[in-house]
Design an enzyme around this catalytic site. Structure first.
Site, PDB file in Angstrom:
ATOM      1  CB  SER A  89      -0.966  -0.050   1.184  1.00  0.00           C
ATOM      2  OG  SER A  89      -2.014   0.894   1.047  1.00  0.00           O
ATOM      3  CG  HIS A 118      -5.831  -2.432   0.684  1.00  0.00           C
ATOM      4  ND1 HIS A 118      -5.096  -2.047  -0.410  1.00  0.00           N
ATOM      5  CD2 HIS A 118      -5.258  -1.820   1.756  1.00  0.00           C
ATOM      6  CE1 HIS A 118      -4.128  -1.242  -0.029  1.00  0.00           C
ATOM      7  NE2 HIS A 118      -4.199  -1.078   1.284  1.00  0.00           N
ATOM      8  CG  ASP A 158      -7.156  -2.908  -3.044  1.00  0.00           C
ATOM      9  OD1 ASP A 158      -7.675  -1.899  -2.536  1.00  0.00           O
ATOM     10  OD2 ASP A 158      -5.932  -3.142  -2.985  1.00  0.00           O
TER      11      ASP A 158
END
Length: 317
Positions: free
Chosen positions: A165, A289, A259
């Site tokens: 991320s 995610h 996601d």
């Protein structure tokens, strides 16, 4: 624990169970929008306590504070060796949350499966420390690695940069900084469901339901505002989809299907390939995610970590 009754659920059942437990823990700990960042960080650490324990044992683990800002780093070495290849790993959390503690098991999984050292960095967090503070910390640690890594059993001539991320964003930006400065760059980039652009994509609408998936569009907006301020900067080191990607090392992209960041990861894979970079892009159906944090109960997370660890082993030989 039973999953919510989503008749058209496209999330892997084990990941769904993990999400259910995560959402329940968040509610029990009192998390709510608008809380001070310090409180949100404390809740995030407690929420992830059950998921960071267990897993592979290390031959040695070392915690150090380095640089002018006393940045904490953690080094996991799975075996005894004079000089191990290294994965420098950067935790996610929207540049605002999480730590080497929340991601400790994930780092140990990579270390054990790839047979390499893993060095995690507690870079400074936003909004107290906005861009480029966190990136500066990563680059400072890379300088430290070149100078002092060998005395800690690390081979600075053989390293990969990785993260998830926001951490994937920082890893890619640090590789670009190294390239532009004419410094030794990584041999490989491990990019797990990265945040690469402030713009929203169709996947924001498809997978932005906060009751069903891990991350929402408004949450990403909050993270970007905290990291960059409310104004769009367009700096390619902050938003690598705007960057010149030529001359970088091979990249592995772990992409979660369910996601909001799905589309920008697909676009990043396309742009890397267009720039002449060797790209392995793997979209994991049913993954959300942060799904790699569910490795304790998820076959899908285990599969993804094992596949990327095998790739790292090959690239760091």
């Amino acid at each position: 624990m039973t999953s919510p009754p989503f008749p058209d659920d496209d999330v892997d059942p084990e990941i769904r169970d993990w999400l259910t437990q995560m959402f329940a823990a968040s509610a029990a700990l009192g998390s709510r929008p608008g809380m001070p960042w310090e409180e949100l960080r404390a809740i995030a650490e407690k929420q992830r306590e059950p998921w960071r324990t267990g897993g592979p044992a290390m031959f040695a683990t070392e915690d150090l504070s380095i640089g002018d800002h006393a940045i904490h780093i953690r080094i996991h070495r799975p075996i005894e060796a004079e000089a191990l290849p290294i994965l420098v790993y950067l935790h996610g959390g929207g540049w605002t949350l999480f730590s080497t503690d929340t991601h400790d098991r994930l780092m140990r999984e990579y270390a054990a499966r790839a047979g390499i050292a893993v060095l995690g960095i507690d870079y400074r967090l936003a909004p107290e420390h906005r861009f480029p503070a966190g990136l500066d910390d990563v680059v400072m640690v890379l300088d430290w690695l070149r100078a002092d890594g060998p005395s800690h059993g690390l081979d600075p001539a053989c390293y990969a940069l990785g993260g998830d991320s926001a951490g994937a964003n920082l890893a890619l930006a640090a590789a670009i900084r190294q390239r532009d400065a004419g410094l030794p760059g990584p041999a490989a980039l491990l990019l797990n469901y990265g945040a690469f652009s402030r713009a929203s994509y169709p996947s924001y609408d498809r997978y932005g339901d906060g009751d069903r998936y891990m991350l929402t569009g408004p949450e990403m907006d909050t993270f970007w505002d905290a990291y960059l301020g409310p104004e769009h900067t367009g700096d390619p080191l902050a938003e690598p989809l705007c960057a010149d990607l030529k001359g970088l090392c091979p990249a592995w992209l772990c992409v979660a299907q369910c996601d909001v960041l799905l589309d920008e990861n697909r676009e990043m894979a396309r742009l890397l390939a267009e720039a002449g970079i060797s790209v392995d892009c793997h979209i994991y159906d049913g993954a959300t995610h942060s799904f790699l944090e569910a490795v304790a109960i998820s076959t899908l997370a285990t599969k993804s970590i094992a596949e990327s660890a095998e790739w790292l082993t090959e690239k760091l030989q």
